[in-house]
Design an enzyme around this catalytic site. Structure first.
Site, PDB file in Angstrom:
ATOM      1  N   CYS A   1       0.834  -1.210   0.000  1.00 50.87           N
ATOM      2  CA  CYS A   1       0.000   0.000   0.000  1.00 50.87           C
ATOM      3  C   CYS A   1       0.865   1.256   0.000  1.00 50.87           C
ATOM      4  O   CYS A   1       0.465   2.293  -0.535  1.00 50.87           O
ATOM      5  CB  CYS A   1      -0.958  -0.003   1.183  1.00 50.87           C
TER       6      CYS A   1
ATOM      7  N   HIS B   1      -1.492   1.112   7.446  1.00 54.88           N
ATOM      8  CA  HIS B   1      -1.987   1.113   6.063  1.00 54.88           C
ATOM      9  C   HIS B   1      -1.883   2.510   5.472  1.00 54.88           C
ATOM     10  O   HIS B   1      -2.217   3.505   6.119  1.00 54.88           O
ATOM     11  CB  HIS B   1      -3.445   0.649   6.057  1.00 54.88           C
TER      12      HIS B   1
END
Length: 483
Positions: A115, A431
């Site tokens: 990510c 994330h």
């Protein structure tokens, strides 16, 4: 053998040479099949020894061999057809359909803690001038002494940007990820057999450095260093020692401003201002020993796109890992850096800022100051070319109605166009997500392969203060005027 090829039969089609990389999860293999068949990974049923291939299975225990034929079942995504009924307003559509109709680029599959890479790519992909320079980049062969790994990463970036533009379904950035790890092995670090989460700012900086070298060496742009023109910030610093009276001046170029966070910093501008003054200890020739020097810096050249990094991560000795500063730091949709600039740059910005104020005043029906003949012919534009970082110029504006010999000038005022956020307590976990402003003014949240429409008022709420996504990198686009 960590890599080999297999054939895959799906419906009536056979794909004879699909690569299997046993150092990566089967989910990555499924992403490759998605590119070939249009069947999303979650719908794929691949028959292997012992049953169906699971996303997190161990290749060594599956027993798949070179040249083996695998059977896959699953239904591909339907092709979007033209509407047969009366028009439907975008606001009334499901989110997935809204995304398609907003006309933005595709999402990116997460290939296993990638990510950080996906969010970096989505932010930089939003810069049209960078895409234009990459399109002109030579298709084969490194030139002028450029190392092959840099060339391959630049080619992979160009190709990935192109894939994002022409696709609606998510893209698997396999080639880009492969060459990124070869160029910078830190992004290939493993922990318990899985790829580790990495720092998005490190990925951003390394990628820009590579593109800067490649595009400069190839001569693919009219600018000698297009990346520096687009993103480079030049500082001029006065370094002085109160004890000895010694003083010197130095200049340096960086790709981002730093916003240092402390108990006194509540707003981006405060953090930027504090970062311009620092102390350092070094040898004093006149004193014959170490002494404390004060470094006072100011911006002497500005880029077309101003990148700001919130310095949120630090090394925590007790836990022996990177920790995160969760403090809320607000940031604006419009950023004015005039007071952070050197006296010389401020003088160069004064005339363009006056023109900008007059133009914006006209929009609200306000009376403007008397202007010179040259000022009367000036108007504000939002050109795609970069201007030189001195509040200077860029020729060849391509916008309709703008003469090709007109020159654009920076004003020191920037508009927010992208935010890269991090959710979690450590840089080694959590994330990353990209929030990117589109040409039509709408905002899209790129959460890996899921683009989600967002409201502008929600973007500035990503300022921290909890466990929600908070800004780590902000990218601002210069507001310019032509003369």
């Amino acid at each position: 053998m960590s890599q080999f090829t297999v054939s895959v039969k799906w419906q009536k089609e056979v794909f004879p040479a699909v690569e299997v990389d046993t150092s990566q999860s089967p989910y990555v293999f499924k992403c490759q099949l998605y590119d070939l068949t249009g069947v999303p990974p979650e719908r794929q049923k691949i028959m292997v020894k012992g049953g169906l291939l699971k996303d997190d299975a161990d290749w060594s225990k599956i027993g798949v061999k070179q040249g083996q034929r695998l059977m896959m079942m699953g239904t591909a995504d339907e092709v979007v057809k033209a509407p047969e009924k009366s028009p439907v307003f975008v606001e009334d559509m499901p989110e997935e359909e809204q995304v398609i109709n907003l006309g933005h680029s595709a999402g990116l599959f997460n290939l296993g803690n990638t990510c950080y890479m996906n969010s970096t790519v989505q932010c930089l992909h939003s810069v049209p001038e960078l895409k234009s320079a990459l399109i002109k980049y030579p298709h084969s062969g490194a030139s002028n002494g450029l190392d092959q790994s840099s060339h391959l990463l630049t080619v992979a970036t160009r190709d990935l940007f192109n894939e994002l533009d022409k696709n609606r379904k998510p893209v698997a950035p396999m080639q880009f990820w492969t060459v990124l790890r070869k160029k910078y092995p830190q992004f290939g670090q493993l922990h318990n057999g899985a790829f580790m989460q990495q720092d998005a700012e490190e990925c951003w900086t390394q990628l820009l450095y590579t593109l800067s070298q490649s595009l400069k060496e190839s001569g693919s742009s009219e600018e000698p260093d297009i990346v520096k023109k687009l993103f480079g910030v030049e500082f001029v610093s006065r370094i002085h020692c109160a004890e000895s009276g010694e003083e010197s001046t130095e200049t340096e170029s960086v790709y981002s401003l730093k916003c240092h966070i402390s108990q006194e910093v509540n707003h981006l501008h405060e953090g930027l201002k504090r970062a311009l003054k620092s102390e350092l200890e070094k040898a004093s020739p006149s004193l014959g020993r170490s002494a404390i020097y004060v470094k006072d810096s100011s911006i002497n050249n500005l880029p077309r796109y101003l990148t700001v990094q919130f310095v949120r991560f630090f090394w925590k000795r007790e836990s022996n890992q990177k920790a995160k500063i969760l403090r809320k730091v607000d940031y604006p949709l419009e950023l004015d850096v005039f007071d952070l600039c050197s006296d010389d740059l401020r003088k160069r910005l004064e005339a363009p800022r006056r023109i900008l104020r007059d133009e914006e005043g006209k929009k609200f029906g306000l009376k403007t100051n008397e202007k010179t003949d040259s000022d009367k012919d000036s108007k504000m534009v939002d050109v795609e070319e970069s201007s030189n970082g001195s509040g200077g110029s860029s020729k060849g504006a391509s916008q309709e109605g703008v003469p090709p010999d007109q020159i654009t000038h920076l004003t020191g005022i920037y508009d927010l166009v992208a935010v890269l956020t991090h959710k979690g307590r450590s840089a080694d976990s959590g994330h990353y997500v990209a929030w990117v402003k589109q040409e039509n003014g709408k905002w899209i949240e790129f959460d890996d392969d899921s683009p989600i429409p967002q409201r502008e008022e929600d973007i500035t709420r990503l300022s921290g203060g909890g466990d929600w996504h908070m800004a780590y990198i902000c990218m601002y686009k210069a507001r310019v005027v032509s003369m």
